[in-house]
Design a protein around this motif. Structure first.
Motif, PDB file in Angstrom:
ATOM      1  N   TRP A  62     125.888  63.179 -50.182  1.00  0.00           N
ATOM      2  CA  TRP A  62     124.581  63.118 -50.854  1.00  0.00           C
ATOM      3  C   TRP A  62     124.229  64.454 -51.500  1.00  0.00           C
ATOM      4  O   TRP A  62     123.719  64.499 -52.620  1.00  0.00           O
ATOM      5  N   THR A  63     124.525  65.575 -50.810  1.00  0.00           N
ATOM      6  CA  THR A  63     124.239  66.905 -51.372  1.00  0.00           C
ATOM      7  C   THR A  63     124.960  67.079 -52.706  1.00  0.00           C
ATOM      8  O   THR A  63     124.382  67.560 -53.688  1.00  0.00           O
ATOM      9  N   LEU A  64     126.200  66.636 -52.713  1.00  0.00           N
ATOM     10  CA  LEU A  64     126.996  66.755 -53.937  1.00  0.00           C
ATOM     11  C   LEU A  64     126.386  65.934 -55.074  1.00  0.00           C
ATOM     12  O   LEU A  64     126.190  66.437 -56.191  1.00  0.00           O
ATOM     13  N   THR A  65     126.079  64.685 -54.794  1.00  0.00           N
ATOM     14  CA  THR A  65     125.538  63.821 -55.861  1.00  0.00           C
ATOM     15  C   THR A  65     124.139  64.278 -56.283  1.00  0.00           C
ATOM     16  O   THR A  65     123.775  64.162 -57.447  1.00  0.00           O
ATOM     17  N   ARG A  66     123.383  64.777 -55.315  1.00  0.00           N
ATOM     18  CA  ARG A  66     122.043  65.275 -55.662  1.00  0.00           C
ATOM     19  C   ARG A  66     122.145  66.442 -56.647  1.00  0.00           C
ATOM     20  O   ARG A  66     121.431  66.489 -57.652  1.00  0.00           O
ATOM     21  N   ASP A  67     123.103  67.364 -56.360  1.00  0.00           N
ATOM     22  CA  ASP A  67     123.290  68.502 -57.258  1.00  0.00           C
ATOM     23  C   ASP A  67     123.730  68.046 -58.641  1.00  0.00           C
ATOM     24  O   ASP A  67     123.273  68.546 -59.658  1.00  0.00           O
ATOM     25  N   LEU A  68     124.626  67.081 -58.636  1.00  0.00           N
ATOM     26  CA  LEU A  68     125.079  66.523 -59.920  1.00  0.00           C
ATOM     27  C   LEU A  68     123.910  65.921 -60.688  1.00  0.00           C
ATOM     28  O   LEU A  68     123.765  66.107 -61.900  1.00  0.00           O
ATOM     29  N   ASN A  70     120.808  66.693 -60.379  1.00  0.00           N
ATOM     30  CA  ASN A  70     119.925  67.768 -60.851  1.00  0.00           C
ATOM     31  C   ASN A  70     120.459  68.401 -62.138  1.00  0.00           C
ATOM     32  O   ASN A  70     119.683  68.702 -63.054  1.00  0.00           O
ATOM     33  N   ILE A  71     121.792  68.551 -62.190  1.00  0.00           N
ATOM     34  CA  ILE A  71     122.403  69.054 -63.441  1.00  0.00           C
ATOM     35  C   ILE A  71     122.098  68.055 -64.565  1.00  0.00           C
ATOM     36  O   ILE A  71     121.749  68.431 -65.687  1.00  0.00           O
ATOM     37  N   ASN A 108     115.275  64.164 -54.723  1.00  0.00           N
ATOM     38  CA  ASN A 108     115.394  64.916 -53.467  1.00  0.00           C
ATOM     39  C   ASN A 108     114.961  64.099 -52.243  1.00  0.00           C
ATOM     40  O   ASN A 108     115.126  64.539 -51.109  1.00  0.00           O
ATOM     41  N   PRO A 205     121.147  59.482 -55.644  1.00  0.00           N
ATOM     42  CA  PRO A 205     120.622  60.388 -56.683  1.00  0.00           C
ATOM     43  C   PRO A 205     121.113  60.015 -58.080  1.00  0.00           C
ATOM     44  O   PRO A 205     120.346  60.033 -59.033  1.00  0.00           O
TER      45      PRO A 205
END
Lengths: 609, 126
Positions: A62-68, A70-71, A108, A205
Motif C-alpha cells: 500500500w505504501t508503494l501504491t500510495r506514493d505512486l 501521489n506522484i 492517504n 490508492p
C-alpha cells in the motif's frame, strides 16, 4: 443356499465398495478440517485484511501504491494546468481539479475506507459463523451419517448383512463426496477472499486516483465492485453455512417423518430405514449445495474462475467417480451372469453344472469388476438391455420408430470420439480386444472412416452393422465387396455411383471377385489404366482374382447370366474388357503359383492340410 | 500377406493394351466374343493376355528379337512370317513406348538446378 448366494454377491461388492467408502469419509473429514481452519483464520483477526499496521504485506504494497498515486496527483495537477492553458476541452479540467484535491486527501485514508466495508461484512460473517459452527456441519455428517451406519457395513466382508446393504454403501459414498466437495468449495472461496481483499486494499490508492479523470473512472468502478463483492461474499457464504447448521440442529431434535413411515419387517426394510434416516441429511446436503451456488452468484473476479472450475472439473470429477463405480458394478453384474450361464452350460451332470455355475458366477464377477474388458462388456450389456427395452417401447408406439437405432449408434459414436486420435494399429488391436463392446465398435467406426479396416475385421464389422450398432451406408461406400454380408449386392450398392466414386473404392476391394466383375462392368476399358496405378500388392490381389476366376469359371458364368442374359453385345463387350483388364495386370506382374501346401501326416493316418 | 509379385523395371504407358489389341485386329488374331468365352470356359488365355505376357517377358528377361518372334509364333500358333511381322509392329508401336523405371526416375529427379539466389547477408566483392 440363500446365505451362500448372499455371500458370493456381498463379499466382492464389499471388497470393491469398502475402499471407496473410506475414501469418501476421508474426503469429507478433510474438507471439514479445511473449512474450519479457513473460517477460524478469517475471523480471528490474526490475518488483517485491510490494516497496513497489522499486515506487513499490505503495509509494503500500500505504501508503494500510495506514493505512486501521489506522484500521479502531482502529474495530474500539471496535466490539468496544461489542459486549462491550452484549452483542451475534452478533459473537463475544472471538474477534474476539484476531484483531484478531494482524492489527494482520500488516498492517504484508503485502508480506512476499505476497512469500513470489509469490517461490516466480517461482523455479519462472525454473527453467522460463531466458533464451532462451520466444523459442526462436517462433524455431524461424519458422526450421524457415516459412523452411525458404517459399523454394520463392515460385516459385509463376512457376508452377514443382507444384500440390500449395498445400497447403503452407495448412498454414503454419494454423501461423502458431494458434501466434501461443497465444503471444500466454501473453504476455497473464503481462502480466496483472504487473498483478494488485501490485494484490493493495496491497489486502492491507484483505484482512487483513477476516479479523477473520466477516461480512467471505469477502473475505479471495477475495483469498487470487486471490493464490495469480495467483502459481501463472506457474509453470504456465512449465511448459507449458518442455515445449513441450523437445519442440522432441527433435524436432530425433530423426529423424522420418513423414518416413522417405514413399516417394520417390510422387504428391504433395512435399506428403507436407512434411507429414512439419511434422507433428512440429504435435505441438509441440498441446503449446502444450493447455498454454495447462491454464494457463487455474487461471483467477483476469481470467484468466477472458481465457479467455472467447480462447474467443469468438479462436475466431471464427480461424474468420473460415479461412472467408474458404475462401470465396476455393471461389469461385475454382467460377468456374474455370463459366467454363471457359461459355467452351467459347460458343467457335466447336476453337481457339475451347479459347481460350474458357482465358479462362473464368482470368476465372472471378479473379471467383470476388475478388468477393463469386463467393465466395457458390462457397459455394452447395459446399452443392449436399454436397446431391448426401447425396441419394446417402439413396438408399442411409445417412442418414435427408428429411435432405438440412433440410440445405439449414438453410444458407439461417443466411444468413437474417444478413440479418434489413436493410431490405426492401436485401433485395429483395440477393435480385436474389445470385439464385443461398444468401445470396440467405436474403434471399428474410426477404421471405416479412415478406410483402414483390415479384411480380418470385415465380418466383425458387418455383424455390428446387422445388429444396428454401426450405420450401413458409410461402410458400404468404402467396402462394397462386403455387400452380401449385409443382405444386399454390390450392384445395388454401386448402382448410383459415379465412375470417380467407383475408382476411389477400387483400391480397398481388389481382393474380391464379385467386386472386380462389377468394376469391369461399370468401368469398362478404363479399369485397365486404373489397375495399373495400384500398388504392387493390390495388383497382385487383382491378378489372384483373375486367375481364380480363370480356373473356376462358374462364378463368371453366373455373373454373365445374371447381368447380360438378354444383351449379347454387352456380354461380348464385358468379356473383351475383362480380358483387357487381365492383360493390363499381366503386363506388369508375373503370376507365380504359390508353393504347394505341405501335407502333414498325423498319427491317425489322416492327411491334414 | 506375402507378395509373390515382383515389381518390374519397365513402365508401359496406359494405352499399351489398346494399341496391342489394334495390332492383333490388323493381323486377324483378335478372337470373336464367342471364341473368347469358349477359351475362358476352357481355362485358356486370350491372345491379348498372351501378348501382354510376352511383352512383359521381353523386357524382363531381355529377350532378343528372334526369341521374341519365336515366342509369339509358339504361343499364338502362327506362321513364322506372320510372327515376324507382328513382332516388328509390336516393337515399333508398343515396345518403343516403354520406358525403364530408372529413366523415369532420372527424368523426375534430374531437375535443372535453379540459380542460387543472391546472399543478402553478404556484400558483393568488388
Amino acid at each position: 443356499m440363500t446365505s451362500l448366494f448372499a455371500k458370493i454377491i456381498e463379499i466382492p461388492m464389499g471388497v470393491i465398495l469398502q475402499p471407496i467408502l473410506f475414501l469418501g469419509e476421508g474426503f469429507l473429514g478433510l474438507a471439514n478440517a479445511l473449512l474450519t481452519w479457513v473460517v477460524n483464520i478469517s475471523l480471528s483477526g490474526d490475518w488483517a485484511l485491510t490494516s497496513p499496521a497489522k499486515n506487513e504485506l499490505i503495509n509494503v504494497g500500500w505504501t508503494l501504491t500510495r506514493d505512486l498515486a501521489n506522484i500521479g496527483i502531482v502529474l495530474g495537477l500539471v496535466f490539468i494546468g496544461l489542459g486549462t492553458a491550452l484549452r483542451l476541452t475534452e478533459f473537463k479540467t475544472q471538474k477534474a481539479f476539484v476531484w483531484l484535491l478531494i482524492i489527494a486527501l482520500f488516498i492517504n485514508f484508503t485502508p480506512l475506507i476499505c476497512g469500513l466495508i470489509v469490517d461490516a461484512s466480517n461482523i455479519l460473517m462472525k454473527f453467522f459463523l460463531p466458533t464451532g459452527v462451520s466444523s459442526e456441519i462436517g462433524e455431524t455428517f461424519l458422526e450421524k451419517v457415516f459412523r452411525a451406519h458404517m459399523g454394520g457395513l463392515l460385516e459385509m466382508f463376512a457376508g452377514k448383512v443382507a444384500f440390500a446393504s449395498i445400497f447403503k454403501f452407495l448412498v454414503l459414498i454419494a454423501i461423502g463426496f458431494i458434501g466434501g466437495f461443497a465444503l471444500i468449495l466454501f473453504a476455497a472461496l473464503f481462502l480466496l477472499r483472504m487473498v483478494a481483499i488485501p490485494i484490493l486494499v493495496i491497489l486502492s490508492p491507484i483505484a482512487f486516483f483513477c476516479y479523477i479523470f473520466d477516461q480512467t473512472k471505469k477502473y475505479f468502478e471495477m475495483w469498487w465492485n470487486q471490493l464490495l463483492q469480495w467483502s459481501l461474499i463472506g457474509a453470504v457464504g456465512g449465511f448459507f453455512l449458518y442455515l445449513t447448521h441450523h437445519c442440522l440442529r432441527v433435524i436432530e431434535k425433530t423426529p423424522l417423518i420418513w423414518q416413522r413411515a417405514v413399516p417394520t419387517g417390510a422387504i428391504g426394510s433395512e435399506a428403507a430405514v436407512f434411507l429414512g434416516t439419511v434422507s433428512s441429511y440429504f435435505v441438509v446436503l441440498a441446503f449446502l449445495v444450493i447455498g454454495l451456488l447462491a454464494t457463487f452468484q455474487f461471483s467477483p473476479m476469481g470467484a468466477k474462475e472458481l465457479t467455472a472450475w467447480a462447474k467443469t472439473k468438479g462436475k466431471s470429477a464427480l461424474w468420473a467417480g460415479s461412472k467408474g463405480i458404475g462401470n465396476i458394478l455393471r461389469g461385475a453384474t454382467t460377468g456374474m451372469y455370463k459366467g454363471t450361464v457359461k459355467g452351467v452350460s459347460e458343467g457335466k451332470g447336476g453337481w457339475g453344472k451347479t459347481l460350474g455355475g458357482l465358479k462362473g458366477f464368482g470368476m465372472g464377477a471378479l473379471r467383470g469388476g476388475w478388468t477393463t474388458e469386463g467393465q466395457e462388456e458390462g457397459k455394452t450389456s447395459t446399452v443392449e438391455m436399454a436397446t431391448k427395452g426401447r425396441e419394446m417401447l417402439e413396438k408399442m408406439h411409445l417412442i418414435p420408430i427408428g429411435s432405438t437405432e440412433s440410440y445405439q449408434q449414438k453410444a458407439v459414436a461417443a466411444e468413437a470420439a474417444k478413440s479418434k486420435a489413436l493410431s490405426t494399429d492401436t485401433l485395429i488391436k483395440g477393435a480385436e480386444t474389445y470385439a464385443n463392446t461398444i468401445k470396440g465398435k467405436g474403434m471399428l467406426s474410426n477404421l471405416i472412416q479412415r478406410g483402414e479396416l483390415p479384411s480380418s475385421l470385415i465380418s466383425q464389422t458387418t455383424k455390428a452393422i446387422n445388429q444396428e450398432w454401426l450405420p450401413k451406408k458409410p461402410f458400404l461406400e468404402k467396402y462394397p465387396h462386403a455387400a452380401d454380408q449385409l443382405q444386399t449386392t454390390i450392384a445395388d450398392v454401386t448402382k448410383n455411383w459415379s465412375a470417380n466414386q467407383f475408382a476411389k473404392t477400387t483400391k480397398e476391394n481388389w481382393n474380391n471377385a464379385p467386386y472386380v466383375l462389377e468394376a469391369v462392368k461399370r468401368m469398362g476399358k478404363n479399369l485397365g489404366a486404373l489397375v495399373r496405378r495400384l500398388d504392387t500388392d493390390k495388383r497382385g490381389n487383382a491378378l489372384n482374382v483373375y486367375n481364380q476366376l480363370n480356373q473356376n469359371p462358374e462364378q463368371l458364368n453366373s455373373f454373365l447370366d445374371t447381368n447380360f442374359q438378354q444383351d449379347r453385345k454387352q456380354r461380348a463387350e464385358f468379356i473383351g474388357n475383362f480380358q483387357k483388364l487381365a492383360a493390363n495386370i499381366k503386363l506388369d506382374l508375373a503370376y507365380q503359383e504359390p508353393p504347394p501346401t505341405p501335407t502333414v501326416i498325423v498319427e491317425t493316418g489322416e492327411k491334414e492340410k | 500377406m506375402t507378395n509373390n509379385f515382383e515389381k518390374q523395371s519397365i513402365d508401359y504407358p496406359d494405352e499399351t493394351i489398346e494399341i496391342a489389341s489394334e495390332i492383333l485386329k490388323n493381323f486377324e488374331l483378335e478372337e470373336s466374343p464367342e471364341e473368347l468365352e469358349k477359351k475362358f470356359q476352357l481355362g485358356k488365355e486370350s491372345n491379348i493376355v498372351i501378348i501382354a505376357e510376352i511383352l512383359r517377358k521381353y523386357k524382363e528377361k531381355n529377350l532378343s528379337f528372334p526369341e521374341f518372334t519365336a515366342s509369339l509364333q509358339k504361343q499364338l500358333n502362327i506362321s513364322q512370317k506372320k510372327a515376324e511381322e507382328l513382332a516388328t509392329d509390336l516393337k515399333n508401336e508398343v515396345l518403343s513406348l516403354a520406358r525403364k523405371s530408372e529413366e523415369i526416375t532420372a527424368e523426375e529427379t534430374e531437375k535443372p538446378e535453379e540459380p542460387k539466389s543472391q546472399d543478402v547477408y553478404r556484400e558483393p566483392i568488388e
